[in-house]
Scaffold this motif. Structure first.
Motif, PDB file in Angstrom:
ATOM      1  N   UNK A  33       0.850  -1.188   0.000  1.00 22.39           N
ATOM      2  CA  UNK A  33       0.000   0.000   0.000  1.00 22.39           C
ATOM      3  C   UNK A  33       0.893   1.249   0.000  1.00 22.39           C
ATOM      4  N   UNK A  35       0.754   5.380   0.917  1.00 21.83           N
ATOM      5  CA  UNK A  35       0.030   6.447   1.581  1.00 21.83           C
ATOM      6  C   UNK A  35       0.826   7.743   1.462  1.00 21.83           C
ATOM      7  N   UNK A  45      -4.693   7.259   1.668  1.00 23.29           N
ATOM      8  CA  UNK A  45      -4.426   6.099   0.819  1.00 23.29           C
ATOM      9  C   UNK A  45      -4.300   6.518  -0.638  1.00 23.29           C
ATOM     10  N   UNK A  48      -2.952   0.446  -3.948  1.00 20.97           N
ATOM     11  CA  UNK A  48      -2.459  -0.805  -3.381  1.00 20.97           C
ATOM     12  C   UNK A  48      -2.315  -1.856  -4.471  1.00 20.97           C
ATOM     13  N   UNK A  90       4.484   6.980   2.626  1.00 22.08           N
ATOM     14  CA  UNK A  90       4.688   5.716   3.316  1.00 22.08           C
ATOM     15  C   UNK A  90       4.272   4.559   2.432  1.00 22.08           C
ATOM     16  N   UNK A  94       1.516  -6.175   3.839  1.00 27.79           N
ATOM     17  CA  UNK A  94       0.803  -7.173   4.640  1.00 27.79           C
ATOM     18  C   UNK A  94       0.684  -8.455   3.825  1.00 27.79           C
TER      19      UNK A  94
ATOM     20  N   UNK B  97      -9.682  -4.399  -0.168  1.00 28.73           N
ATOM     21  CA  UNK B  97      -8.236  -4.370  -0.336  1.00 28.73           C
ATOM     22  C   UNK B  97      -7.508  -4.279   1.005  1.00 28.73           C
ATOM     23  N   UNK B  98      -8.254  -4.237   2.090  1.00 27.30           N
ATOM     24  CA  UNK B  98      -7.690  -4.106   3.433  1.00 27.30           C
ATOM     25  C   UNK B  98      -7.085  -2.734   3.653  1.00 27.30           C
ATOM     26  N   UNK B  99      -7.336  -1.792   2.764  1.00 22.29           N
ATOM     27  CA  UNK B  99      -6.749  -0.474   2.983  1.00 22.29           C
ATOM     28  C   UNK B  99      -7.337   0.119   4.249  1.00 22.29           C
ATOM     29  N   UNK B 100      -6.537   0.934   4.902  1.00 20.36           N
ATOM     30  CA  UNK B 100      -6.959   1.578   6.134  1.00 20.36           C
ATOM     31  C   UNK B 100      -7.366   3.018   5.867  1.00 20.36           C
TER      32      UNK B 100
END
Lengths: 116, 112
Positions: A33, A35, A45, A48, A90, A94, B97-100
């Motif tokens: 991902x 950011x 975000x 990803x 960043x 995962x 997508x599990x994005x936060x």
């Protein structure tokens, strides 16, 4: 334990130049991902990748592009840089959600981009 | 669209005191995270909360999750100066997508 590696740590560019940021995820992590965090802001975000395919897209400008390579490292390419692109970038990694349900996203130390 | 709100956004407290900070989110999610960030540094994972009623503690920090109320709390016990940092709540978006999605963060200053 191995962590997410980002390079470079600091980058200074002029307006309208291009920049490439690199991210090396934790070994065996297949999801990356990106950011963007402006000064005093929360991380936003951008994009990803899962297994080298784009999996989600956020507020990423058209001037930016990214990809994930066969070794799972990722690069964020930024063109026609603007002053407002100055921020901390960043990368986080995962395992796929199904096998990493209890683990957080692991963030790298970030790349501080300054556009002058 | 998932929105995450934290309050307060700024907190100045004395060493030795207790305080609770709050994180609300707008849509159903199954995971909530708390991160700590020191100025100019990376995001350090503090807690992962997965289920309703989950409570986790690490040192002087304790986090809980109420998925029905869409609310998480971070309780600080007997604060010390080293806890001074910005604390982010982040919620996993069920988009897949599990994005936060992060809250605005709470800047904590603990005064001696």
């Amino acid at each position: 334990a191995a962590g997410v590696i980002q390079s470079p740590r600091h980058l200074i560019k002029e307006k309208r130049e291009t920049a490439t940021l690199k991210c090396y995820p934790i070994p065996r992590h297949d999801t990356v991902y990106w950011y963007q965090q402006g000064p005093g802001q929360d991380p936003q975000f951008l994009i990803s990748f899962y297994e080298k395919m784009q999996s989600d897209k956020g507020s990423i400008p058209d001037r930016f592009s990214a990809q994930q390579f066969s070794d799972y490292h990722s690069e964020l390419n930024m063109s026609s840089l603007e002053l407002g692109d100055s921020a901390l970038y960043f990368c986080a990694s995962s395992l796929d959600r199904g096998s990493s349900y209890n683990s957080p996203l692991h963030f790298g130390n970030g790349t501080r981009l300054t556009v002058t | 669209e998932l929105k995450v709100e934290q309050n307060p956004l700024f907190l100045s407290m004395q060493e030795g005191k207790n305080y609770t900070i709050y994180c609300n989110y707008s849509t159903t999610s199954d995971r909530l995270y708390w991160y700590r960030q020191d100025p100019g540094k990376s995001l350090e994972s503090l807690f992962v909360l997965l289920s309703n009623g989950a409570v986790k503690q690490e040192g002087r920090l304790m986090a809980s999750l109420d998925t029905k109320a869409r609310l998480s709390t971070l309780h600080i016990t007997a604060a010390v100066h080293d806890l001074s940092a910005t604390y982010f709540c982040a919620v996993a978006d069920w988009g897949g997508s599990e994005k936060l999605v992060f809250g605005k963060g709470m800047k904590l200053t603990v005064n001696p």
